[in-house]
Design a protein around this motif. Structure first.
Motif, mmCIF file in Angstrom:
data_model
loop_
_atom_site.group_PDB
_atom_site.id
_atom_site.type_symbol
_atom_site.label_atom_id
_atom_site.label_comp_id
_atom_site.label_asym_id
_atom_site.label_seq_id
_atom_site.Cartn_x
_atom_site.Cartn_y
_atom_site.Cartn_z
ATOM 1 N N TYR A 91 -2.296 0.663 -4.268
ATOM 2 C CA TYR A 91 -1.883 -0.821 -3.953
ATOM 3 C C TYR A 91 -1.210 -1.569 -5.081
ATOM 4 C CZ TYR A 91 -5.776 0.439 -0.728
ATOM 5 O OH TYR A 91 -6.706 1.215 0.094
ATOM 6 N N ARG A 107 -6.199 1.515 -7.269
ATOM 7 C CA ARG A 107 -6.081 2.680 -6.487
ATOM 8 C C ARG A 107 -7.821 3.038 -5.824
ATOM 9 N NH1 ARG A 107 -3.792 7.158 -10.037
ATOM 10 N NH2 ARG A 107 -4.081 8.244 -8.363
ATOM 11 N N THR A 137 -4.816 6.331 -1.757
ATOM 12 C CA THR A 137 -4.190 5.271 -1.693
ATOM 13 C C THR A 137 -3.869 4.343 -2.844
ATOM 14 O OG1 THR A 137 -4.712 4.846 0.873
ATOM 15 C CG2 THR A 137 -3.734 2.946 -0.306
ATOM 16 N N VAL A 165 0.251 5.380 0.783
ATOM 17 C CA VAL A 165 -0.880 6.500 1.014
ATOM 18 C C VAL A 165 0.001 7.868 0.575
ATOM 19 C CG1 VAL A 165 -1.930 7.623 2.881
ATOM 20 C CG2 VAL A 165 -1.662 4.964 2.901
ATOM 21 N N SER A 196 -3.605 13.173 -5.024
ATOM 22 C CA SER A 196 -3.975 11.700 -5.021
ATOM 23 C C SER A 196 -4.501 11.313 -6.324
ATOM 24 C CB SER A 196 -4.802 11.612 -3.834
ATOM 25 O OG SER A 196 -6.118 12.180 -4.244
ATOM 26 N N SER A 212 0.866 -1.217 -0.022
ATOM 27 C CA SER A 212 -0.105 0.004 0.017
ATOM 28 C C SER A 212 0.818 0.950 0.037
ATOM 29 C CB SER A 212 -0.828 -0.073 1.071
ATOM 30 O OG SER A 212 -1.989 -0.926 1.411
#
Length: 125
Positions: free
Chosen positions: A80, A72, A78, A23, A30, A21
């Motif tokens: 992944y 995502r 986040t 962040v 993001s 993961s």
């Protein structure tokens, strides 16, 4: 200052799975193109996978196709990396990376502007 924080690395036996993961601290970024890279001891850093803003575009290096999945959750800032059927040659430090723009380009490190500190993945035979 944008910060990326990876987690989920560890040691597994060949054939096992791990989920990494990453962040992103700044929600403004993001939704940008994000990628995963890895660097094995004594080798150059290589791109593993990348994903577009909405997740409709993904790209994988040939060596992980069919085994790794990038995804995502923009609501959680986040991204992944689900890694299945791991092999000893997957052993490396894994880094997530963020482009300063929305669009993805070629999966090379100079196309990414922000980097995490890395998380170690070790696969034993």
């Amino acid at each position: 200052q944008v910060q990326l924080l990876e987690s989920g690395g560890g040691s597994v036996q060949a054939g096992g799975s791990l989920r990494l993961s990453c962040v992103v601290s700044a929600s403004t970024y993001s939704a940008n193109c994000m990628g995963w890279f890895r660097q094995a001891l004594g080798k150059e850093r290589e791109g593993v996978a990348q994903i577009s803003t909405g997740g409709s575009y993904t790209y994988y290096v040939d060596s992980v196709k069919g085994r790794f999945t990038i995804s995502r959750d923009n609501a959680k800032n986040t991204v992944y990396l689900q890694m299945n059927s791991l092999k000893p040659e997957d052993t490396a430090m894994y880094y997530c990376a963020l482009r300063g723009t929305l669009a993805c380009r070629t999966l090379v490190d100079y196309n990414f502007d922000y980097w995490g500190q890395g998380t170690q993945v070790t696969v034993s035979s």
